[in-house]
Design an enzyme around this catalytic site. Structure first.
Site: not given
Length: 492
Positions: A18, A236
């Site tokens: 991430d 997302e």
């Protein structure tokens, strides 16, 4: 560079997915989640930052733990910190935005968005509070998930959100099972969901006051719900960058394995889909489809950044046959004069500035592709099926990291090496009984075959080879009745 840079570019035992890269001063800092090697759920570790000089992307150092999960007031209920981002405020301090979650992502979609602060980019952050309305109540509109922080010449924006299967409110209202699932996922009542006129799903933005906590006005969607992005709609992982006075919204699409981008003249509206930047299975490039993906695919999250005049995309790959052990990777990209970004392939040398030197030994786990022709897509689980994967084993002599479960028909690719006078290739292998056929193109003639006898110990197995000097990929195709493990590849 002091040394060569591989993918994954952090130490082999480090799992920082991430990733949001930012330049502060003369260093690039990578803010991300923290998975464990062989972990059993997402984001098990405290936030740990790595940084490198902007002029040497091979020289990453660990800045240590900057923030611990137990510092969050809700730690007793939700113990895992999901994808964070950091921004420098107008006061010169650094602010970390994140959301807490429970195991396997449960409880990670309803906020609040929390904030920690520090005087240094990678110092010891302290809890500050949560994103809130002027009256002090938590801002929980839409789904508070994967916050991105963006300082646009003094205006502070937070981007966030997720997309639950793209269901319209009227469809949810007519389907009790779907409505119950959304209510549980977002921790919102039926009335709250149906009262959200522009849908609880989708990417959202809210502007903050200089206190970095209080919102200015109501959050809004930056892409209206239902806009057609040709199958690459938002899922997302919101991230925002400004490129040549245009705003680039980078995100993970509904396909889940790719980072896509949309572009606008404004930071909060009118975004138009432009394409895919990278897929962690190379899906969508060179004719590769979901059916013949070049790796196990799964969640991805990252962004783009310009470092010393070169643009890069940061993303992560999956290991250990799960979504829970993800490693940071990066590739060079080009932003064309018209603002478009052509999808790039996964390589073994993304930050290296060019091909790796075709001599010496390399860890096998820097492979850019590992496939048996039928690789799965990760889905919040650890697979029990047998397929080739990057994994590890603890032994009396330390930890071994290798590609395991290499069965008949497995293809392993390394991109790219620069060869000069190559005469021998050596593979460090155990298990097997079979052979590796080595080639420099998918459909080209083999350059050698390395026989693999069945053995319980690591063996260095070699074959002479003659190829023209130049830059090539290396493909290893395994054929055999027994499964093999590959620890190292070496060139003489």
């Amino acid at each position: 560079m002091k040394k060569q840079a591989f993918n994954p570019f952090l130490p082999a035992d480090v799992y920082i997915p991430d990733g949001e890269p930012h330049i502060f001063g003369d260093r690039v800092y990578l803010y991300g989640s923290h998975d464990f090697e062989g972990g059993w759920t997402f984001c098990m570790g405290d936030y740990t930052v790595y940084s490198a000089p902007v002029d040497d992307l091979s020289d990453w150092r660990c800045e240590g733990v900057i923030y611990r999960a137990e510092q969050d007031p809700d730690y007793q209920n939700r113990k895992y910190m999901y994808a964070p981002d950091a921004v420098q405020g107008n006061d010169g301090r650094y602010y970390l935005y994140y959301c807490m979650s429970g195991e396997f992502g449960y409880g990670g979609y309803y906020g609040p968005i929390c904030v920690a602060v520090c005087d240094e980019p990678a110092g010891k952050y302290e809890y500050l509070g949560y994103v809130r309305y002027p009256d002090g109540t938590p801002m929980k509109k839409y789904a508070c998930f994967d916050p991105c922080a963006f300082n646009d010449d003094g205006r502070i924006f937070i981007y966030y959100g997720t997309q639950y299967q793209g269901e319209e409110n009227d469809v949810l209202a007519a389907d009790d099972a779907k409505m119950a699932d959304v209510m549980k996922r977002y921790d919102k009542s039926r009335d709250e969901i149906l009262a959200t006129a522009d849908n609880v799903n989708g990417p959202a933005v809210v502007e903050l006051e200089d206190d970095m906590l209080t919102v200015k006005g109501e959050p809004r969607h930056i892409i209206p719900y239902g806009v057609d992005f040709g199958g690459h709609e938002f899922f997302e992982a919101s991230s925002m960058r400004r490129v040549n006075e245009k705003y680039y919204f980078v995100y993970s699409s509904q396909k889940n394995h790719e980072l896509c981008y949309a572009v606008s003249d404004y930071p909060d509206r009118d975004f138009e889909f432009r394409g895919t930047i990278v897929s962690n299975g190379d899906v969508g490039i060179n004719g590769i489809t979901d059916e013949n993906r070049m790796n196990m695919t799964g969640t991805t999250h990252g962004s783009i950044i310009e470092i010393n005049g070169q643009w890069y995309v940061f993303y992560h790959r999956l290991t250990h046959k799960s979504d829970y052990s993800r490693q940071a990777c990066a590739e060079r990209i080009t932003i064309a004069p018209d603002g478009t970004i052509k999808q790039v392939e996964m390589t073994s040398c993304g930050l290296n500035g060019g091909a790796l030197i075709g001599r010496g030994a390399y860890p096998a786990i820097i492979a850019s592709s590992i496939t048996n022709g039928n690789m799965p897509h990760g889905s919040n689980k650890i697979f029990e099926d047998s397929f080739p994967n990057v994994t590890h084993r603890n032994t009396e002599n330390g930890t071994e990291r290798f590609i395991g479960e290499i069965g008949d028909g497995t293809l392993i690719a390394y991109k790219y090496f620069s060869f000069s006078g190559l005469s021998r290739i050596t593979l460090t292998v155990k298990g097997g009984a079979g052979s590796f056929v080595v080639s420099t193109s998918l459909d080209g003639e083999p350059v050698c075959t390395i026989e693999v006898p069945a053995c319980d110990e690591w063996n260095g197995l070699s074959a002479e080879v003659r190829i023209r000097d130049g830059i090539y990929p290396v493909y290893l195709r395994y054929t055999g009745s027994g499964q093999a493990e590959l620890k190292e590849i070496a060139f003489d």
